[in-house]
Scaffold this motif. Structure first.
Motif, short mmCIF file in Angstrom:
data_model
loop_
_atom_site.label_atom_id
_atom_site.label_comp_id
_atom_site.label_asym_id
_atom_site.label_seq_id
_atom_site.Cartn_x
_atom_site.Cartn_y
_atom_site.Cartn_z
N SER A 67 26.43 33.53 35.25
CA SER A 67 27.31 33.64 34.26
C SER A 67 28.25 34.92 33.95
N SER A 68 28.31 35.67 34.98
CA SER A 68 29.19 36.99 35.04
C SER A 68 30.52 36.90 34.46
N ALA A 69 31.14 35.71 34.78
CA ALA A 69 32.58 35.52 34.28
C ALA A 69 32.33 34.77 32.89
N THR A 70 31.82 35.28 32.27
CA THR A 70 31.28 34.71 30.99
C THR A 70 32.23 33.72 30.09
N SER A 71 33.55 34.13 29.77
CA SER A 71 34.28 33.50 28.94
C SER A 71 34.75 32.15 29.82
#
Length: 347
Positions: A67-71
Motif C-alpha cells: 500500500s505504498s501508493a496509499t491514495s
C-alpha cells in the motif's frame, strides 16, 4: 452469528464502532497484484459485515506491504465499495507536499463524497535511506509537522481575509475529516490542542498508549471539529475457532515483528508450529511485548480481551489489524470479530 460470539457480545462491544487497518500484506508465495485484489475483497466483505472504516497505511521499501501508493489504493477500495468510509491510516505528511496531499484527497472526496478520511502521521513509514529518497534531503525530519498540517488545513479551508495565490483544486472548500495518528506523545498533544480526533498505534507501541491518551485528553481544546475528545485505538486481533488455531495464525505476524527487530524486511511468512526455533529469549520478549495489547484466540478469548482494552482506555472506536497469511483465514478472522461486536455476517 456463532454461539461463542453471541454469548460474549457485551454492551461495551456492541456500542463501539469497529474498523479495519489493512497493511495489504504480500505473502511469501503471493504477489503484489494478489495482495491488492485481496484488499478489495476484504473491504467488500467488511462493508457487508458492518465495519465503519477501512484504512490503508503508507509504508515504503517493504516487500511485504503493497500500500505504498496509499491514495491510489484508497481510490480503488472506494470504487469497489458503496458506503464504508475509506481512508489513510495514515499518510506520512513529511513525505509529501501538503498541496499534493490536499489535491489527492480533494480528488478522492470529490469522487466519493462523504466517505473519505485523512489520517496523518509524522514518521517516514520506512528506513532512513528511504526517507531521504522520499524527502530529498535531511531537512524534513518531522519536526515541522505542525506547520505542514497548518498549511494542509488551509488548502481545504482557506482564510478569506488572507487569499493565497496557491489553491488546492480539487480540495478547497471540502470537509474531509482529518485524524492525527501517533505512537508517542507528540501527535497526541497536538491533536488535543487542535481539537482533532486521535488514533493511537497501540498495535505496535502499546507501552506508550495510556500516557499518550492522557496527554491528548488533558490538552484537548474544543474546536469546530469536536466538542470533546475522540479516541480510536489500533489493536492486533487474530481470531479463529479455537485458541490454538489463532495462536498458530498469529505466528506470521510474530515473524514479521521479529524481522523488524533484526532490521530486516521481507514478505509475510507462513505460520509455524515452532517459533522457539526462530527467536532467542530476548527477541521473544520483545515480540511478545509488541503483542501485549493484542487479542489472539477464539471468539470467547478475544471478546474478553477487547472488552478489557475498551474499559481501560475509554476509546470511542477500535481499528483492528491482522497480518494473516491465508486470505480465507483472514476473512474468517474479521468475520468472527464483526460477530463479537454484534454485527451480522450472514450474506
Amino acid at each position: 452469528m456463532t454461539d461463542q460470539a453471541k454469548n460474549h457480545t457485551s454492551n461495551i462491544l456492541a456500542g463501539t464502532p469497529i474498523s479495519i487497518l489493512d497493511l495489504a500484506p504480500v505473502t511469501e508465495e503471493g504477489s503484489v497484484a494478489t495482495s491488492l485484489k485481496n484488499t478489495i475483497d476484504l473491504a467488500q466483505h467488511a462493508e457487508r459485515w458492518g465495519y465503519h472504516r477501512y484504512w490503508l497505511a503508507e509504508h515504503h521499501n517493504m516487500p511485504g506491504i503493497a500500500s505504498s501508493a496509499t491514495s491510489i489504493v484508497i481510490g480503488q477500495v472506494a470504487a469497489h465499495t458503496k458506503q464504508i468510509r475509506v481512508g489513510a491510516g495514515g499518510i506520512m505528511l513529511p513525505n509529501h507536499s501538503p498541496l499534493v496531499v490536499a489535491e489527492q484527497f480533494g480528488t478522492l472526496e470529490s469522487l466519493f463524497p462523504g466517505r473519505i478520511d485523512l489520517g496523518l502521521g509524522r514518521a517516514p513509514g520506512s528506513d532512513g535511506a528511504t526517507s531521504q529518497a522520499l524527502r530529498r534531503g535531511p531537512g524534513s525530519n518531522g519536526q515541522d509537522f505542525p506547520e505542514r498540517l497548518r498549511e494542509l488545513r488551509a488548502y481545504f479551508q482557506p482564510d478569506p481575509h488572507a487569499p493565497s495565490r496557491v489553491r488546492a483544486i480539487p480540495g478547497e472548500g471540502l470537509n474531509i475529516p482529518i485524524w492525527l495518528l501517533g505512537s508517542s506523545g507528540f501527535s497526541a498533544e497536538l491533536a488535543g490542542r487542535l481539537g482533532l480526533p486521535f488514533s493511537f498505534a497501540s498495535h505496535f507501541a502499546p507501552e506508550y498508549l495510556m500516557p499518550a491518551l492522557d496527554l491528548y485528553r488533558s490538552h484537548f481544546t474544543p474546536s469546530e471539529v469536536l466538542d470533546k475528545p475522540h479516541v480510536m485505538i489500533a489493536v492486533n486481533a487474530v481470531v479463529a475457532d479455537t485458541d490454538e488455531q489463532a495462536k498458530y495464525l498469529a505466528t506470521s505476524q510474530q515473524q514479521q515483528f521479529l524481522n523488524l527487530i533484526r532490521g530486516k524486511t521481507g514478505r509475510l511468512q507462513p505460520p509455524t508450529d515452532d517459533m522457539d526455533s526462530l527467536w532467542n529469549a530476548q527477541e521473544k520478549a520483545l515480540v511478545q511485548g509488541k503483542f501485549s495489547f493484542g487479542a489472539v484466540g477464539s471468539p470467547n478469548t478475544v471478546a474478553a480481551k477487547l472488552e478489557s482494552h475498551l474499559e481501560l482506555t475509554g476509546a470511542d472506536e477500535i481499528i483492528l489489524s491482522a497480518q494473516i497469511y491465508d486470505h480465507t483465514a483472514r476473512l474468517h478472522s474479521y468475520s468472527l470479530l464483526a460477530e463479537i461486536f454484534g454485527n451480522t455476517t450472514e450474506v
